[in-house]
Design a protein around this motif. Structure first.
Motif, PDB file in Angstrom:
ATOM      1  N   CYS A 151       0.856  -1.179   0.000  1.00  0.00           N
ATOM      2  CA  CYS A 151       0.000   0.000   0.000  1.00  0.00           C
ATOM      3  C   CYS A 151       0.894   1.232   0.000  1.00  0.00           C
ATOM      4  N   PHE A 210      -4.990  -3.992  -6.796  1.00  0.00           N
ATOM      5  CA  PHE A 210      -5.102  -2.898  -5.839  1.00  0.00           C
ATOM      6  C   PHE A 210      -6.464  -2.223  -5.924  1.00  0.00           C
ATOM      7  N   GLU A 225      -4.068   0.331  -2.154  1.00  0.00           N
ATOM      8  CA  GLU A 225      -3.932  -0.747  -1.176  1.00  0.00           C
ATOM      9  C   GLU A 225      -4.168  -2.077  -1.862  1.00  0.00           C
TER      10      GLU A 225
END
Length: 261
Positions: A151, A210, A225
């Motif tokens: 992240c 992500f 993230e």
């Protein structure tokens, strides 16, 4: 790297020329990281590739019937995959070895390839037909490989940018050019990708997905993230029906097989 193809090379199929150029740049014994000149050379070759050159009928430019003089350059049996037949994201595997891979992602309208990265990779892409919406980022500071879940802060490179064929081939690098990207097909479309080196879990180059959250107080940036793929997401496989490829068997690795569905 400015290279002029001799006459006998110009008689090769476009996909063969692309493979041969990639083999020179990425797989020669003395090959280091590709230079910007070499990348521009490969982009120029990609710019000349059309859907029919990799065995796909885009529905707009039917491939001419083959004659006895051009059978070697024609798709196998003059058969083409129809763009209208793709009802979900489909990968057409062309070639993969330890040094690079070549393949085509085919999308039906509305399909999305979620946001993902290309760790320590250079990727050249050519939109063969249709239009696609691109969202892409580069890390401000890449998360450590040891992190349990990646992240961090990322800079926006493309914010829902719509690309329409015909357009020039694009390139992304490990730390620039939009190394993390997502695609949503505005219309049926296909993207020819050259990756170097290819994804490999064993060699520390997994594909990671992500989620992205814009930061209102910091325009042009987002927080990314690591996330799991949606349970209903899948990629189908389809056979390559383009011109037969002659590969350098010294570079071939049996561990690199076609895309697994």
């Amino acid at each position: 790297m400015a290279v002029a193809f001799p006459a006998h090379v110009m008689a090769l199929s476009k996909v063969q020329r692309l493979y041969d150029a990639c083999d020179v740049v990425f797989a020669s014994p003395a090959a280091g990281p590709p230079t910007l000149g070499e990348i521009r050379w490969l982009q120029k070759i990609l710019d000349g590739v059309e859907a029919a050159d990799v065995g796909i009928d885009d529905g707009e430019n039917p491939a001419p019937l083959s004659s006895s003089s051009d059978d070697e350059l024609s798709p196998k049996g003059a058969r083409l995959l129809s763009a209208r037949a793709f009802t979900r994201i489909t990968y057409v595997h062309i070639h993969q070895c330890e040094d690079f891979s070549m393949g085509v992602f085919c999308f039906p309208a509305g399909a999305t390839l979620p946001l993902h990265d290309h760790p320590e990779m250079v990727v050249l892409s050519k939109l063969l037909y249709g239009s696609v919406r691109v969202r892409s980022y580069d890390w401000v500071a890449a998360p450590p490989c040891s992190a349990a879940r990646k992240c961090g802060l990322a800079r926006v490179v493309a914010a829902d940018e719509v690309r329409r064929a015909p357009c020039e081939a694009s390139v992304l690098f490990p730390r620039s050019g939009g190394n993390l990207h997502a695609f949503t097909a505005v219309t049926p479309c296909a993207i020819l990708d050259v990756l170097t080196p290819p994804y490999s879990e064993e060699r520390g180059r997994p594909s990671t997905y992500f989620s992205d959250v814009p930061i209102p107080s910091l325009p042009g940036f987002a927080f990314l993230e690591e996330t799991d793929l949606p349970e209903d997401f899948s990629v189908a496989g389809a056979p390559y029906l383009g011109p037969e490829l002659t590969v350098d068997m010294d570079d071939y690795d049996d561990d690199y097989d076609a895309y697994d569905e």
